[in-house]
Design an enzyme around this catalytic site. Sequence first.
Site, PDB file in Angstrom:
ATOM      1  N   THR A  13      44.592  36.880  36.617  1.00 57.62           N
ATOM      2  CA  THR A  13      45.652  35.881  36.450  1.00 57.62           C
ATOM      3  C   THR A  13      46.681  36.317  35.413  1.00 57.62           C
ATOM      4  O   THR A  13      47.861  36.004  35.534  1.00 57.62           O
ATOM      5  CB  THR A  13      45.030  34.525  36.054  1.00 57.62           C
ATOM      6  OG1 THR A  13      44.144  34.142  37.093  1.00 57.62           O
ATOM      7  CG2 THR A  13      46.063  33.450  35.877  1.00 57.62           C
ATOM      8  N   THR A  60      39.647  36.852  34.283  1.00 60.00           N
ATOM      9  CA  THR A  60      38.637  36.291  33.385  1.00 60.00           C
ATOM     10  C   THR A  60      37.261  36.137  34.040  1.00 60.00           C
ATOM     11  O   THR A  60      36.248  36.146  33.351  1.00 60.00           O
ATOM     12  CB  THR A  60      39.084  34.910  32.865  1.00 60.00           C
ATOM     13  OG1 THR A  60      39.313  34.056  33.986  1.00 60.00           O
ATOM     14  CG2 THR A  60      40.316  35.014  32.014  1.00 60.00           C
ATOM     15  N   ASP A  61      37.252  35.998  35.377  1.00 60.65           N
ATOM     16  CA  ASP A  61      35.978  35.641  36.026  1.00 60.65           C
ATOM     17  C   ASP A  61      34.858  36.631  35.733  1.00 60.65           C
ATOM     18  O   ASP A  61      33.710  36.239  35.518  1.00 60.65           O
ATOM     19  CB  ASP A  61      36.162  35.544  37.546  1.00 60.65           C
ATOM     20  CG  ASP A  61      37.076  34.403  37.941  1.00 60.65           C
ATOM     21  OD1 ASP A  61      37.474  33.624  37.058  1.00 60.65           O
ATOM     22  OD2 ASP A  61      37.404  34.285  39.145  1.00 60.65           O
ATOM     23  N   LYS A 107      31.932  33.960  30.205  1.00 57.01           N
ATOM     24  CA  LYS A 107      32.832  32.913  30.668  1.00 57.01           C
ATOM     25  C   LYS A 107      31.989  31.676  30.930  1.00 57.01           C
ATOM     26  O   LYS A 107      31.042  31.726  31.710  1.00 57.01           O
ATOM     27  CB  LYS A 107      33.561  33.345  31.943  1.00 57.01           C
ATOM     28  CG  LYS A 107      34.558  32.312  32.422  1.00 57.01           C
ATOM     29  CD  LYS A 107      35.456  32.804  33.544  1.00 57.01           C
ATOM     30  CE  LYS A 107      36.458  31.716  33.889  1.00 57.01           C
ATOM     31  NZ  LYS A 107      37.441  32.101  34.879  1.00 57.01           N
TER      32      LYS A 107
HETATM   33  N1  ASP Z   1      40.226  34.841  39.676  1.00 58.08           N
HETATM   34  C1  ASP Z   1      40.857  35.385  38.506  1.00 58.08           C
HETATM   35  C2  ASP Z   1      40.200  36.688  38.149  1.00 58.08           C
HETATM   36  O1  ASP Z   1      39.165  36.712  37.563  1.00 58.08           O
HETATM   37  C3  ASP Z   1      40.803  34.404  37.387  1.00 58.08           C
HETATM   38  C4  ASP Z   1      41.469  34.809  36.112  1.00 58.08           C
HETATM   39  O2  ASP Z   1      42.022  35.869  35.928  1.00 58.08           O
HETATM   40  O3  ASP Z   1      41.432  33.970  35.208  1.00 58.08           O
HETATM   41  O4  ASP Z   1      40.726  37.701  38.505  1.00 58.08           O
END
Ligand code: ASP
Length: 462
Positions: free
Chosen positions: A108, A184-185, A263
């Site tokens: 993201t 983040t995932d 996370k």
């Molecule tokens: N779905 C995204 C990822 O992990 C979520 C994020 O970046 O917060 O690539």
Amino acid sequence: MTDNDAYKGYKGEALSTLKNFNALVWSDVNIYTEQGKFTGLILPRSETADPYHIVLKLRTGYNIGIEAKKITNIEITGRKEAHYKIPEKEFPYDPKKPRVKLFGTGGTIASRLDYRTGAVIPAFSPGELYGSVPELADICNLETEKLYGVFSENMGPEQWIGTAKAIGEEIAKGVQGIVIGHGTDTMHHTAAILSFMVQNSPVPIVMVGSQRSSDRPSSDAALNLMHSVKTAADSDIAEVMVCMFGPTSDMYGLLHQGTRVRKMHSSYRSTFRTIGDIPIAMVNREKITPLRTDYKRRRSDKDVIINTAFEERVSIVYYYPNMKPDIIESLIENDYKGIVIAGTGLGHVNKPLYPALKKAKEKNIAVYMTVQTLWGYVQMYVYDTGRDMMELGVVPTANMLPEVAYMKLCWALGQSNDLEKVNEIMLTPIANDITDREPSNGYLIFQGGIPEVEEFISRYRK
Ligand code: ASP
């Protein structure tokens, strides 16, 4: 502007409703329906969208679809110009400032809305990121390189190995700090494997992401980016870390050790938590305030060790009551070399699994136990179950987090098939992946975000 742009992506009933009220895309509106009033921004729609809904970006940042036929009035309160691309800017050079390398892998933090499909896609190049956060130039000389452009569920051995090697090359070139933009995932998986693949780093290696994309008013992208770049440029903490939003306000970010971070919330910006310990430090735009003293310090040599060994046939099994042994058996049949179990309580599974675990041992499969509780230690001497399982060859991993144990086992089995050697690698802490004890205040304090914690932490914020 063509009709096509003015009502981008809309057709059928939705298009005629917009035309009826003269409401173009990117208009700020109040939409009145049988269900009440909705305030927001009319978004363009994808080419494949249905003809029945108008999509509104609410003030909260969430997008909703409103059925056109239920709309009784659209009041237009303003209009924005669409910016389809943020210009890439060349970073200004200041010889007095440290050199930081920003690698992009996607997620993201590197995303914007795709106006063709309406989806959030990884599309910001790191150069564009600078274009949108010029404050970065106050901190350092930033060089950027896009390694990958994937959402983080698509990260895998190829990307982990590639990132570790790229880090090694940058350190050899004498960079003062490294930032890795990442979804983040699965950031905690990548942080863990990088903690093993990249050892003895002389400089900070800081992973950063954002929970909310930069097209949303509540985005954490810019702040996280500033904090991570500040850490890479100025901190004396030469560890693999995750730098993300600390409390729920914008006051500071937290630096979490790569093997002790997870996370923990699907949508909060303060989603990352240090587990089994306390975060290494707080960071704001002015300074880095350590919360611990036991971290590795910055050095001026370039003696980093890169070891990208990796065995892919390893799995995590999250135990649940009534699990059947065929789950373990199928891993044995499919030639898996390692299994990490996330057991209940102190590290338990049910008795029907025992014969399958015995078979795994006979087939020379490495089986390790972690705990689903995340906090606390596997203790296999307390109940019979634990003792039985140790006899079956299941090895407890103290307070190693399940994903960390998974990554470490992939890395250890990549180096050796000899299970004794693998055991030695697994049980020798490399980057606090196993700690002697968990601080009594770690579980409750130093995590940020609730008033009691804020009060506690404010004693450190001078
Ligand atoms: N779905 C995204 C990822 O992990 C979520 C994020 O970046 O917060 O690539």
